[in-house]
Design an enzyme around this catalytic site. Structure first.
Site, PDB file in Angstrom:
ATOM      1  N   GLU A 411       0.888 -14.613  38.374  1.00 46.88           N
ATOM      2  CA  GLU A 411       0.828 -14.740  39.756  1.00 46.88           C
ATOM      3  C   GLU A 411       0.345 -13.820  40.331  1.00 46.88           C
ATOM      4  O   GLU A 411       0.807 -12.741  40.182  1.00 46.88           O
ATOM      5  CB  GLU A 411       2.281 -15.187  39.981  1.00 46.88           C
ATOM      6  CG  GLU A 411       2.781 -16.548  39.733  1.00 46.88           C
ATOM      7  CD  GLU A 411       4.332 -16.595  40.235  1.00 46.88           C
ATOM      8  OE1 GLU A 411       4.793 -16.092  41.319  1.00 46.88           O
ATOM      9  OE2 GLU A 411       4.991 -17.508  39.769  1.00 46.88           O
TER      10      GLU A 411
HETATM   11  C1  NOJ Z   1       7.189 -16.054  42.784  1.00 44.65           C
HETATM   12  C2  NOJ Z   1       7.850 -17.196  42.108  1.00 44.65           C
HETATM   13  O1  NOJ Z   1       7.426 -17.570  40.778  1.00 44.65           O
HETATM   14  C3  NOJ Z   1       6.784 -18.505  42.785  1.00 44.65           C
HETATM   15  O2  NOJ Z   1       7.352 -19.621  42.541  1.00 44.65           O
HETATM   16  C4  NOJ Z   1       6.659 -18.198  44.226  1.00 44.65           C
HETATM   17  O3  NOJ Z   1       5.834 -19.154  44.826  1.00 44.65           O
HETATM   18  C5  NOJ Z   1       5.980 -16.916  44.627  1.00 44.65           C
HETATM   19  N1  NOJ Z   1       6.982 -15.830  44.124  1.00 44.65           N
HETATM   20  C6  NOJ Z   1       5.863 -16.629  46.113  1.00 44.65           C
HETATM   21  O4  NOJ Z   1       6.897 -16.400  46.765  1.00 44.65           O
END
Ligand code: NOJ
Length: 567
Positions: A411
């Site tokens: 991410e």
């Molecule tokens: C981490 C989380 O895993 C994800 O679900 C979320 O959208 C992002 N942070 C942004 O807050």
């Protein structure tokens, strides 16, 4: 005097007053951009999670998750929004894969909803074949389009029955339940899925779910809840890794990792030992809490020392941080084939004492304060400051602390406020450019990064913030019945990074932003016309049929009267 000066310094930072004069922000190589490309085979992707995008919360036999229950309670989510329908991703697999294909993504990271395939959480109780069918189809379609699925088993949506009956992750019985669920996933999908992530961001599950209560299941078990949840999660991860290793690895030849979130913590004053140690504690209580057991077999020493000492000062007979016995340590050590890293932002860290008599919590156990530079760009979420150089430092930290493991960035991205309907997302292009560039520098530093996942493919339900923070490359119009997707300029920009496998040369890159912005203007017009389209949808779907029915009724009544008059 020295102490006083230091307090002032920290206050200045905390009050968000520009501190350029007494603090040299430029020491962080801010300006340097590195032209170059990633190693051949570097994997580019985008991500999502089940509860945030699928919708269809009660369709086709899906059971209830803790997030369904939590979001249905009033006052838990911004504007009392829920993920009941969200992006309706459950119904739009084909269309969404087209968006991925168009960007030429190499991988797509998504999560399986445990209660969608096991509505009661327990394998022997019920398996929902319709739920399995949904993921089966998603995986097949991804592969048909040469997109590798990276599958997360747990992105926070625990079956609600397990929370109600057992207390969720507070209870060690979750370890076997989770293992059964994972085993079913390996059995049904493992011939085609080669990258498994057991847990997404266990820090959030533990701290926000069981310590602060901002997330489902909303428990506020300060000072103990998070540690207990984390302990069971780490054991559950290890068990699933061993299950894969002994039962599936030789046949399926995949890998099992975990996705940890890690903000970077930089000492406020790099010449001050207390700040340096405080920043290290920040990292150890965050990423190290989970990574150190998985790579080295036990919690970081500094966590054991701090929580242990504070627990003793509070008169407790044992530490609030649970312990692993020797068998558990060796069972847990080495259970990570690759490490997923979710990274968004950075904090400055300074030492701050919290006397233990004033109650306990995970946060006060660390004895530190988090600060931000008021000059850092802050385009969306309140907590998310754009600090690209922190990313390189974090990746190097992982390399040096855990023996240079294989890393997938699972991410990375930036949000914008709900009110913003501008598809020309200049700040997101800048964020991706700078963060990906820092990742490139880290790769050149020797960090073993194999892939990058932009977060997220679509705008979606952002947990307790509801729909107020949009992270998507694609804008989703949640007001419209069909939840149409519109590309933001960053789609074009990310596409260029992917097709060039990095940043080939200055001249080319300079044109990327301009070209991306040209296309988003027309998308902006389309989006602006959307209220009109929705209005027309309403006219054709509601007004016209109602008027017609009324007309038929009136005619029928009129005819009846006419006929009555005759006879
Ligand atoms: C981490 C989380 O895993 C994800 O679900 C979320 O959208 C992002 N942070 C942004 O807050």
């Amino acid at each position: 005097m020295q102490v006083l000066l230091r307090v002032c310094h920290v206050l200045v930072l905390a009050l968000c007053v520009s501190a350029t004069e007494d603090f040299d922000w430029t020491r962080n190589e801010k300006g340097s951009f590195y032209y170059g490309t990633f190693p051949t085979g570097f994997s580019w992707g985008a991500g999502s999670s089940a509860y945030q995008t699928e919708g269809a919360w009660d369709k086709d036999g899906k059971g209830m998750s803790i997030w369904d229950a939590f979001s249905h309670k009033k006052g838990k989510i911004y504007l009392n929004d829920t993920g009941d329908s969200s992006c309706d991703g459950y119904y739009t697999v084909k269309e969404d894969i087209r968006l991925m294909k168009d960007m030429k993504l190499n991988h797509y990271r998504f999560s399986i909803s445990w209660p969608r395939i096991m509505p009661k959480g327990i394998k022997s109780d019920q398996i929902n074949e319709k739920g399995i069918q949904y993921y089966d189809n998603l995986i097949s379609m991804l592969l048909e389009n040469q997109i590798t699925p990276i599958v997360t088993l747990y992105h926070w949506d625990l079956p609600q029955v397990l929370e109600e009956k057992y207390g969720g992750w507070q209870n060690s019985s979750m370890i076997n339940f989770f293992n059964d669920y994972a085993n079913l996933c390996f059995e049904r999908f493992g011939s085609r899925v080669k990258y498994w992530i057991t847990f997404n961001n266990p820090w959030s599950i533990a701290v926000e779910g069981y310590e602060t209560g901002e997330h489902a299941p909303g428990l506020k078990l300060k000072g103990t809840g998070a540690y207990k949840a984390a302990h069971n999660i780490i054991k559950a991860h290890a068990k699933v890794w061993h299950t894969y290793d002994t039962q599936w690895r030789s046949k399926q030849k995949g890998m099992v990792g975990i996705s940890l979130s890690g903000d970077w913590g930089e000492p406020v004053d790099i010449t001050n030992q207390r700040d340096i140690e405080a920043a290290d504690r920040y990292m150890q209580f965050y990423l190290g809490w989970f990574a150190t057991p998985l790579f080295n077999g036990d919690y970081p020493q500094v966590m054991k020392d701090y929580v242990g000492r504070k627990s003793a000062q509070q008169g407790l007979g044992s530490s609030r941080l649970p312990t692993f016995n020797p068998q558990e340590k060796s069972y847990i050590r080495g259970t990570c084939d690759f490490l997923g890293i979710g990274h968004f932002t950075t904090r400055y860290i300074t030492q701050k004492n919290y006397p233990s008599i004033r109650g306990n919590s995970y946060f006060t156990d660390r004895d530190l304060a988090e600060l931000v530079d008021p000059q850092w760009p802050d385009p969306g979420s309140e907590w998310l400051y754009s600090v690209p150089w922190g990313f390189r430092r974090l990746l190097n930290f992982v390399k040096s602390q855990y023996g240079n493991p294989m890393i997938y960035v699972t991410e990375n991205g930036v949000s914008e406020k709900m009110v913003c309907t501008d598809l020309c997302d200049e700040w997101r292009m800048q964020y991706f450019k700078d963060y990906i560039n820092e990742m490139l520098k880290a790769v050149n530093d020797g960090v073993n990064v194999k892939g990058y996942t932009a977060w997220s493919l679509l705008d979606k339900f952002e947990w307790d913030e509801g729909y107020s923070e949009r992270f998507g490359l694609y804008y989703v119009d949640f007001r419209s019945k069909n939840k149409p997707r519109y590309p933001k300029a960053s789609v074009q920009y990310y596409k260029r990074i992917i097709s060039s496998n990095g940043f080939p040369n200055q001249r080319e890159i300079e044109s990327w932003k301009r070209k991306a912005t040209e296309t988003c203007t027309s998308s902006n017009q389309l989006l602006a016309a959307d209220p009109l389209t929705s209005h027309m949808e309403m006219v054709t779907e509601i007004v016209v049929p109602t008027v017609c029915t009324l007309c038929i009724l009136i005619c029928a009544i009129f005819l009846m009267f006419l006929l009555k008059g005759r006879f």
